[in-house]
Design a protein around this motif. Structure first.
Motif, PDB file in Angstrom:
ATOM      1  N   GLY A  12     -18.478  32.811 108.137  1.00 13.06           N
ATOM      2  CA  GLY A  12     -18.026  32.521 106.786  1.00 13.06           C
ATOM      3  C   GLY A  12     -16.859  33.395 106.370  1.00 13.06           C
ATOM      4  N   SER A  13     -16.383  33.175 105.175  1.00 13.82           N
ATOM      5  CA  SER A  13     -15.295  33.979 104.641  1.00 13.82           C
ATOM      6  C   SER A  13     -15.342  33.918 103.123  1.00 13.82           C
ATOM      7  CB  SER A  13     -13.937  33.461 105.138  1.00 13.82           C
ATOM      8  OG  SER A  13     -13.659  32.196 104.565  1.00 13.82           O
ATOM      9  N   ALA A  14     -14.706  34.898 102.524  1.00 15.33           N
ATOM     10  CA  ALA A  14     -14.684  34.975 101.066  1.00 15.33           C
ATOM     11  C   ALA A  14     -13.636  34.050 100.468  1.00 15.33           C
ATOM     12  CB  ALA A  14     -14.412  36.409 100.630  1.00 15.33           C
ATOM     13  N   GLY A  15     -12.748  33.541 101.278  1.00 14.12           N
ATOM     14  CA  GLY A  15     -11.667  32.708 100.747  1.00 14.12           C
ATOM     15  C   GLY A  15     -10.578  33.592 100.164  1.00 14.12           C
ATOM     16  N   GLY A  16      -9.715  33.001  99.388  1.00 12.93           N
ATOM     17  CA  GLY A  16      -8.658  33.779  98.761  1.00 12.93           C
ATOM     18  C   GLY A  16      -7.295  33.134  98.957  1.00 12.93           C
ATOM     19  N   THR A  17      -6.282  33.917  98.626  1.00 14.79           N
ATOM     20  CA  THR A  17      -4.913  33.420  98.682  1.00 14.79           C
ATOM     21  C   THR A  17      -4.127  34.211  99.715  1.00 14.79           C
ATOM     22  OG1 THR A  17      -5.022  32.904  96.330  1.00 14.79           O
ATOM     23  CG2 THR A  17      -2.834  32.982  97.312  1.00 14.79           C
ATOM     24  N   GLU A  18      -3.386  33.485 100.530  1.00 15.93           N
ATOM     25  CA  GLU A  18      -2.488  34.106 101.507  1.00 15.93           C
ATOM     26  C   GLU A  18      -1.071  33.647 101.146  1.00 15.93           C
ATOM     27  OE1 GLU A  18      -1.541  33.785 106.277  1.00 15.93           O
ATOM     28  OE2 GLU A  18      -3.352  32.891 105.489  1.00 15.93           O
ATOM     29  N   PHE A  34      11.212  31.334 100.373  1.00 17.01           N
ATOM     30  CA  PHE A  34      10.382  31.602  99.208  1.00 17.01           C
ATOM     31  C   PHE A  34       8.925  31.806  99.639  1.00 17.01           C
ATOM     32  CE2 PHE A  34      13.877  29.001  97.492  1.00 17.01           C
ATOM     33  CZ  PHE A  34      14.357  29.874  96.541  1.00 17.01           C
ATOM     34  N   LEU A  35       8.250  32.705  98.929  1.00 14.12           N
ATOM     35  CA  LEU A  35       6.829  32.915  99.208  1.00 14.12           C
ATOM     36  C   LEU A  35       6.011  31.843  98.478  1.00 14.12           C
ATOM     37  CD1 LEU A  35       6.444  36.789  98.942  1.00 14.12           C
ATOM     38  CD2 LEU A  35       6.417  35.387 100.996  1.00 14.12           C
ATOM     39  N   THR A  36       5.129  31.197  99.209  1.00 13.92           N
ATOM     40  CA  THR A  36       4.263  30.179  98.608  1.00 13.92           C
ATOM     41  C   THR A  36       2.801  30.545  98.887  1.00 13.92           C
ATOM     42  OG1 THR A  36       4.387  28.801 100.595  1.00 13.92           O
ATOM     43  CG2 THR A  36       5.951  28.328  98.851  1.00 13.92           C
ATOM     44  N   PRO A  37       1.969  30.315  97.900  1.00 11.71           N
ATOM     45  CA  PRO A  37       0.549  30.652  98.101  1.00 11.71           C
ATOM     46  C   PRO A  37      -0.167  29.570  98.912  1.00 11.71           C
ATOM     47  CG  PRO A  37       0.871  29.805  95.890  1.00 11.71           C
ATOM     48  CD  PRO A  37       2.233  29.870  96.529  1.00 11.71           C
ATOM     49  N   ILE A  38      -1.010  30.009  99.806  1.00 10.06           N
ATOM     50  CA  ILE A  38      -1.882  29.095 100.548  1.00 10.06           C
ATOM     51  C   ILE A  38      -3.316  29.507 100.226  1.00 10.06           C
ATOM     52  CG2 ILE A  38      -2.613  28.321 102.834  1.00 10.06           C
ATOM     53  CD1 ILE A  38       0.198  28.948 103.805  1.00 10.06           C
ATOM     54  N   GLU A  39      -4.020  28.600  99.583  1.00  5.87           N
ATOM     55  CA  GLU A  39      -5.395  28.873  99.164  1.00  5.87           C
ATOM     56  C   GLU A  39      -6.350  28.571 100.317  1.00  5.87           C
ATOM     57  OE1 GLU A  39      -6.405  30.099  96.228  1.00  5.87           O
ATOM     58  OE2 GLU A  39      -4.345  30.185  95.491  1.00  5.87           O
ATOM     59  N   HIS A  40      -7.244  29.503 100.564  1.00  5.48           N
ATOM     60  CA  HIS A  40      -8.291  29.310 101.562  1.00  5.48           C
ATOM     61  C   HIS A  40      -9.622  29.231 100.840  1.00  5.48           C
ATOM     62  CE1 HIS A  40      -5.676  29.990 104.993  1.00  5.48           C
ATOM     63  NE2 HIS A  40      -5.178  31.073 104.381  1.00  5.48           N
ATOM     64  N   ALA A  41     -10.349  28.158 101.109  1.00  3.17           N
ATOM     65  CA  ALA A  41     -11.653  27.978 100.473  1.00  3.17           C
ATOM     66  C   ALA A  41     -12.671  28.934 101.092  1.00  3.17           C
ATOM     67  CB  ALA A  41     -12.129  26.539 100.635  1.00  3.17           C
TER      68      ALA A  41
END
Length: 190
Positions: A132-138, A146-153
């Motif tokens: 599992g993982s806590a998720g978050g933004t990379e 440009f920096l773009t957010p990639i959301e991890h569930a």
């Protein structure tokens, strides 16, 4: 025809008299007998007929408190707690009640129970969730810089690790279990 009916009635009366009865004396003493209650100066206690039926009576009996409680861990935390309680009690039967036995052969079941017995003999250091993982933004740079957010569930844990102290030293060893979800419950499996 009348003779057959009279014979059947006599047989039913004899069968009713030979069935055990619960008789209560005037002093309140309970007597179980196959003789008429009058022989003990008592009256027969008849069971009140159930308004529910036999199937409902069995469900009511099953709902009464007893020393055995089947375990159904609805959450991973419940399953971890059940494992911890089984280890604290050093109870192999309690441990086996949270194991997923579906499809396990007799030979394999004996091996699993032997492994449970070996596990019970060592002190527990830690029980930790694995996978599992806590998720978050990379943040990742796109083609234009440009920096773009990639959301991890977030992903739920897939198992747990039981860390125990090895005999005769400070070293630890781990036993890895995986989670199995079956009939709305979580179970442990190797």
């Amino acid at each position: 025809m009348l003779l057959a009916l009279a014979g059947a009635t006599a047989v039913n009366d004899a069968a009713a008299q030979s069935r055990p009865k619960r008789c209560v004396t005037d002093s309140g003493e309970s007597v179980r007998t196959d003789k008429p209650c009058e022989a003990f100066n008592a009256t027969e206690q008849k069971r009140a007929p159930s308004t529910y039926g036999a199937a409902a009576d069995r469900r009511i009996m099953a709902a009464r408190p007893s020393s055995y409680r089947p375990v159904c861990a609805k959450t991973i935390d419940d399953l971890s707690y059940s494992l911890s309680a089984a280890m604290d009690a050093r109870d192999v039967n309690r441990f086996s009640s949270i194991y997923h036995w579906v499809g396990v052969s007799n030979v394999r079941a004996i091996a699993v129970l032997n492994k449970f017995e070996r596990i019970m003999k060592r002190p527990v250091v830690d029980i930790e969730l694995t996978g599992g993982s806590a998720g978050g933004t990379e943040w990742q740079e796109d083609a234009d810089g440009f920096l773009t957010p990639i959301e991890h569930a977030a992903r739920p844990p897939t198992g747990l690790r039981l860390r125990q102290q090895k005999p005769g030293g400070n070293a630890t060893e781990s036993t890895q279990f995986r989670f199995v979800r079956n009939f709305g419950c979580y179970w442990l499996s190797f």
